[in-house]
Enzyme design. Structure first.
Site, PDB file in Angstrom:
ATOM      1  N   GLN A 156       0.827  -1.188   0.000  1.00 33.65           N
ATOM      2  CA  GLN A 156       0.000   0.000   0.000  1.00 33.65           C
ATOM      3  C   GLN A 156       0.866   1.244   0.000  1.00 33.65           C
ATOM      4  O   GLN A 156       1.758   1.371   0.846  1.00 33.65           O
ATOM      5  CB  GLN A 156      -0.874  -0.019   1.260  1.00 33.65           C
ATOM      6  CG  GLN A 156      -1.709   1.210   1.475  1.00 33.65           C
ATOM      7  CD  GLN A 156      -2.046   1.419   2.957  1.00 33.65           C
ATOM      8  OE1 GLN A 156      -1.334   0.931   3.823  1.00 33.65           O
ATOM      9  NE2 GLN A 156      -3.114   2.139   3.221  1.00 33.65           N
ATOM     10  N   GLU A 167      -9.869  -1.590   6.052  1.00 31.64           N
ATOM     11  CA  GLU A 167      -8.727  -1.810   6.941  1.00 31.64           C
ATOM     12  C   GLU A 167      -9.195  -1.867   8.392  1.00 31.64           C
ATOM     13  O   GLU A 167      -8.698  -2.643   9.197  1.00 31.64           O
ATOM     14  CB  GLU A 167      -7.711  -0.678   6.773  1.00 31.64           C
ATOM     15  CG  GLU A 167      -6.494  -0.873   7.667  1.00 31.64           C
ATOM     16  CD  GLU A 167      -5.516   0.297   7.586  1.00 31.64           C
ATOM     17  OE1 GLU A 167      -5.902   1.376   7.110  1.00 31.64           O
ATOM     18  OE2 GLU A 167      -4.364   0.112   8.009  1.00 31.64           O
ATOM     19  N   ASN A 224      -3.265   7.381  16.688  1.00 34.54           N
ATOM     20  CA  ASN A 224      -4.415   7.245  17.577  1.00 34.54           C
ATOM     21  C   ASN A 224      -5.064   8.582  17.921  1.00 34.54           C
ATOM     22  O   ASN A 224      -6.251   8.640  18.207  1.00 34.54           O
ATOM     23  CB  ASN A 224      -4.009   6.480  18.833  1.00 34.54           C
ATOM     24  CG  ASN A 224      -3.876   4.991  18.529  1.00 34.54           C
ATOM     25  OD1 ASN A 224      -4.002   4.579  17.367  1.00 34.54           O
ATOM     26  ND2 ASN A 224      -3.631   4.188  19.545  1.00 34.54           N
TER      27      ASN A 224
END
Lengths: 414, 379, 414, 379
Positions: free
Chosen positions: C134, C254, C396
């Site tokens: 990717q 994903e 995150n």
């Protein structure tokens, strides 16, 4: 800021001896009325009067406002207020009631008012005869202080004030208020001006004071409504439009980061027998020793012990941070520690009181009015009240912005 | 491990029951209404009142909610615990003052007694008799063998503490000791020798009392030696019910704070723009979801996988207890000044959550028990 | 998303039996080469080859891509991939090596490519013959995915690509890459387009692959440089300028939040004897039982115990969250739990490994190469590697924004 | 409590020493230079090397830094511990590989021995002999009575573990048992019967080893029964030195991450604009300041207020240990992908901090000890 040296100057040394002598002879003794833990919780006029008498006597003795010039009612000394504060603490005197006056209004007036206004207002402020309150917070201007909507409109030599202030401690006793308001709608920051305005003498004549009720059910805060209150232009501090700059002087001193040391005394135990200080880790340890937790005391529970010690360490670190601040060579930025004070102090108190629930267990359910409540129910009460201070005077989220931006130099978050 | 149903046992009936409860509370119990009822006197020194809406309680009884977990054989509906948990979650979301959750807890204890008298009492619960547990000593111990009440010749003596919804209950299930062994006893709240002494508590949406027994005649539900075992057996269910209440209250606090953060503008931005507000609210959500899933799992284990019920229930209560504190504290903090006032509804839920977190053991306590179960008792 | 029902449909039920039968007979057994814990750590071509053989055999048996139409190499079934995954897990098969291909490339190609491209690429992707990588991350586009600088310039029926991708796992083995790049400099979001591009066949002819070294000293990630790589226009997915929209399909899958279930197998224990799974709290408990902490084992230390149990609870809650997601009536927002997955999983792993330092004490200083390192030094290594995943695929901090904005509906933070 | 000096004892001399150390490291030890030295081989399976710049060490010896805390009577400078702490902070800030901190720790143990042999060894330290403590057993126990080495007839046998800077040290202070009692012994690193077995450690800025003694002749510094007491007496100083190293490394991590957050742009804003980055960095700063003030206070207590030294030192190490982990973790996280690479200098400090946090007891251990001191030993 206080001096960094270890040793007193000769002026300080002489003054320290004087304070010690005077305090040895003139400590007011125990009050004959019930005094709350802090000035902001005052609700009984008799308690206020007793504390005002003490403040006046300490003022007359030269221990309050010693670093202000004589012309404005001060003592004309240099770096002596910290000495007086230390000695009053050591002598375990009562606290001083006019804390907003001394800590916020006085330095602001001193740096920004006309000379005649200083001479008019500061003596009675320092003596505690005039109680002061602060008009910054509004329903729409909490942490975003610059969003003031209370409006002052010019009318010849006067200003006409309309608006709504909230969270004003001591307003129900206050003779005067420091007031931040808008004088122009075109510019958020430069459209603010700063006034000192009378309160008590004009209640019913443009001013209404109403108590606000806290989540605990207690009062102590107020709303203050202004309806066409007329104030003379001389009571404006600094230029029209300079209100934000003036407010920064107030806030710097509130955070202990301004050039003038605030008069402070205290140390006297106020609750005989059952003295519960919800700001002391020792009290928390005592609580843990007296509360049962499944067959042992809470003080025997390893997890509770670990949590308590974490708090003890934080408390000690605040003390040592304070000590380090006084030594400029031991920090890389003069505001780095002073600007932490409000944040770390209020979060420590909140976390202490939160842990108390788990120390008290089922009995944490009991209100202050329940005879069986551990430590008189002061800990859960303190927990709820702790949010007052993590929110007030710039919520702690804003304090973190300030530290990130001013001390670390990170870009502004808005 | 027994294989649990994937859906936690939330079948059509359970879902329908929950949806009807949602509607009931939406129609009848806005936060505004609850606040008007329980917070009419703000004085911190207010007198001690037991404020609830008995008409609504009557409706609840008529809807059959007290019968939900009573076995069909005892005259109840015989639904699984997840049904009661679904209701408890809605009750928490409404901060609803009622003896329903106490009655559920009592239901599971009575179920565990497996005596004729207990079956009879279950039938009364199905018929609407509010019942509460009186199984805690003065020190608030969470151990089921601890009680300050004794039983001799069928008469209770002593004081039981921290009884929930005491002034709303019609009867109590009391733990008492005979020759050092714990039995369980049923007694009417207005029986002779029963003195209910209300506690002055902080949570406005409940009532709590200690109860003094003086030669009060009671009916034996579980013989001495069997009482603590019955409570232990019911404890996972009890923990699930309290946890569900916290999940519901937590969700109310989250959603209410989110709404406020969308509208309240500071520094020219809605509060929720700021990551200092957004990220902690996300963390509250994560904690609620953890607690919710763990609670459903634990309830399902009570229903279908008994050997894992205690473990999963302690996990649920531990997580829910910590979440209760966190969700409350962030709700007040992010409501700013207004959240600190009596007039804002947040404090109702805040106080309920703080009350809940210590009920039947706080998070630390249950983690210590779990450590004994999963790691082994420490040397 | 998987179906919420408790029961298999008849198609599922039949397929499940088929899978069970086939797996009972065709489990590949233990590998004769050392296989790393996960596909992203593959560095030995022999290990890859062994896993590719397994993927091909499972593909040929119909267990991979079962929900894709037959025309693109799929099985033409409905909601059967989840069944195959469950049965492969149960049979403790090896994992599948082409995970970026199956989890991200395949659904994106399926929803956005031309039919001939689907038919060309998907069969070898699903069979594992073509390994995919990717190309999203760039030096200046980490969490800010839209800030792509790799540029594709139109040249008749072709595009000419120049730029620099980083953190591309598996690029050293990949035949193909999914590539997000800029086709217009005028519009951040609408100036992106999405391509599939060959890698292995053009190395040295417009493509360079270089390993990146992690803080642990390990390799595994790569940099991929494009210098005038020519790609046919048919390998563009969706419209020019629609790259952002296409990338959302990739990211949704994903995160396990897309409509197609990703083929997955696994469960086989890879390290005989000393199996240390740094993603299991049981492993952590075992570690604590074997490490001394001042006269007792770490498993006897109440504070360590409490910390371990906190992690056990978090791990169980993830499992139960996953179970709850499948029941739509038990959440108020379909994305509420799926979007939490990456965040809570990666932070749990990080916190587990962090605690391991305190369980291991002084021995946590030892590297994987030291024979005395507890658990082979896997825990400190896992701690360092955990930052790879709290940072990657939208740090995150960005995940919390996404949850706050998409699920809670809070305003965007930028 | 003895009254401590307000300024922690940071007089002119101490400040001058610190400033000169700052300049020394600025001139000689950029992170780039250290990285080039210790991180030249990135392979996780790299061979075990001891990489340091002996020329710089020679300069340090010439500057008199090894003599700082050696008493004047023993030929040293006789400065207070705060001086060594100031240097340790600068060393941490540079992640400087050297045996200086080990030598300071040994200095305080030797000081506590109060024997002629110890005084002689102190003189050698003042003269530049790098010295390290060998006082830990195989289990890495933090208790000073634990050792796997025995002493008989002046000969050491057994293995000592987790010896810091072992390959940089010229001599070791070894704890060994005789008849169950711990004494302390001095031995040259190249003496007969001394086998230094390097550990393969994660921290690139240090070396560590276990050392096998086979009938190795050693000099007695403290007799059996006095050895553990001497280490205990020195422990507060040792803890201060490690804490100061963490404070320095923490500050480097904070400032480096702040600089990155000012320049790195994501979502059209510098990273530091986002409160999700800004607020944790502020929290790192708060933790560093706590650790720094507590470390100065503890060092000052060692110098002037011995009865409180242990308490304050455990506070400092506990806070500094937690801060070490937090500052490292946030530095990597906020550096994003680049922070996760070998080429970024952050990992040098990260690994040093993780190494430091467990040295001589982690935060939890010291809090448990503090609980015993301040709350009382648990029932």
């Amino acid at each position: 800021m206080s001096k960094a040296d270890n040793k007193d100057t000769s002026e300080q040394s002489e003054f320290r001896s004087y304070c010690q002598d005077w305090l040895a002879k003139n400590h007011p003794g125990r009050p004959d009325v019930k005094i709350p833990q802090g000035a902001l919780e005052l609700s009984d006029p008799a308690a206020l009067a007793w504390l005002q008498t003490w403040q006046k006597s300490a003022y007359d003795a030269g221990m309050i406002g010693c670093d202000y010039p004589v012309e404005v009612g001060g003592g004309g000394k240099t770096d002596c207020q910290a000495i007086a504060n230390q000695e009053m603490q050591r002598a375990k005197t009562p606290y001083l009631p006019n804390i907003i006056g001394m800590g916020m209004a006085a330095p602001t007036i001193f740096f920004h008012a006309q000379d005649d206004v200083k001479a008019e207002l500061l003596p009675k402020l320092l003596s505690g005869e005039d109680i002061w309150c602060q008009g910054f917070s509004e329903p729409g201007a909490g942490s975003d202080l610059a969003n003031q909507q209370t409006f002052a409109e010019r009318d010849g030599d006067n200003w006409v004030i309309n608006g709504h202030k909230v969270w004003t401690s001591l307003a129900h006793f206050a003779s005067w208020m420091i007031l931040l308001c808008r004088t122009s709608k075109d510019d958020k920051y430069n459209g603010l001006s700063y006034f000192v305005v009378p309160i008590q003498s004009v209640i019913g004549n443009g001013v209404t004071v109403r108590p606000l009720i806290k989540m605990t059910g207690e009062t102590g805060f107020n709303e203050v409504l202004f309806e066409n209150l007329v104030v003379e232009d001389r009571y404006r501090l600094d230029e029209v439009g300079a209100g934000w700059k003036v407010a920064m002087t107030t806030l710097a001193h509130e955070r202990g980061a301004g050039p003038l040391v605030t008069p402070a005394s205290g140390g006297m135990s106020l609750e005989e027998g059952t003295s519960v200080s919800t700001s002391s880790t020792l009290s928390l340890i005592n609580l843990a020793r007296n509360q049962n937790r499944n067959g042992k005391t809470a003080a025997d529970d390893p997890i509770i012990r670990d949590e308590i010690i974490k708090l003890v360490i934080r408390q000690e670190s605040m003390r040592q941070n304070g000590r380090r601040t006084a030594i400029p060579s031991l920090t890389d930025h003069p505001m780095r520690i002073p600007l932490q004070g409000k944040l770390v102090g209020t979060e420590l108190n909140q976390d202490m009181a939160e842990l108390a629930y788990q120390i008290e267990g089922a009995a944490s359910s009991l209100n202050v009015t329940d005879d069986n409540a551990p430590a008189g129910g002061q800990w859960p009460l303190a927990y709820m009240n702790s949010f007052g201070i993590t929110i007030a005077a710039g919520a702690n989220e804003v304090q973190r912005n300030i530290l990130g931006e001013r001390v670390l130099g990170l870009p502004k978050s808005k | 491990m027994a294989e649990q149903p994937k859906n936690f046992g939330f079948g059509e009936d359970e879902t329908m029951l929950r949806d009807s409860a949602q509607k009931f509370f939406l129609d009848n119990c806005s936060a505004d209404k609850i606040h008007g009822l329980v917070a009419h006197d703000h004085n911190v020194h207010r007198s001690n009142e037991c404020l609830w809406d008995k008409t609504l309680w009557q409706q609840i009884v008529e809807l059959g909610w007290t019968a939900v977990c009573v076995p069909e054989a005892a005259g109840g509906v015989g639904m699984p615990l997840v049904a009661a948990v679904a209701l408890a979650e809605e009750i928490g979301k409404a901060a609803f003052p009622s003896p329903l959750l106490s009655t559920y807890s009592a239901t599971f204890v009575l179920n565990a007694c497996q005596s004729d008298e207990a079956t009879k009492a279950l039938g009364e619960i199905a018929g609407g008799k509010a019942t509460s547990l009186a199984v805690t000593n003065q020190q608030g111990s969470w151990e089921t063998t601890d009680t300050d009440v004794s039983i001799d010749d069928g008469k209770l003596n002593g004081v039981t503490y921290f009884v929930q919804d005491a002034r709303k209950a019609d009867q109590f299930v009391v733990s008492a000791k005979h020759d050092g062994e714990v039995g369980l006893y049923l007694i009417d709240s207005n029986a002779d020798g029963v003195e209910i002494i209300p506690d002055n508590i902080i949570d406005l949406t409940r009532d709590q009392a200690h109860i003094r027994f003086k030669n009060a005649h009671a009916i034996e539900l579980a013989a001495p030696g069997a009482g603590d075992k019955a409570i232990n057996e019911a404890m996972p269910a009890i923990l699930c019910i309290v946890s569900a209440d916290m999940v519901g209250a937590g969700e109310w606090l989250l959603q209410t704070t989110v709404e406020y953060a969308k509208t309240r503008v500071q520094f020219d931005r809605p509060l929720g723009f700021f990551q200092a507000v957004k990220h902690p609210l996300v963390n509250v959500m994560l904690d609620i979801d953890r607690a919710k899933s763990l609670t459903y799992n634990a309830a399902c284990a009570v229903d279908t996988d008994a050997e894992n019920a205690e473990k999963f229930a302690r996990m649920a209560k531990s997580q829910a207890g910590d979440m209760a504190v966190f969700s409350s504290s962030r709700a007040v903090q992010f409501h700013g000044g207004i959240g600190f006032t009596w007039e804002c509804y947040v404090h109702l839920f805040f106080k309920r959550q703080m009350h809940n977190q210590v009920l039947y053991g706080d998070a630390k306590y249950h983690r210590a028990k779990l450590a004994d179960m999963l790691i082994g008792v420490a040397a």
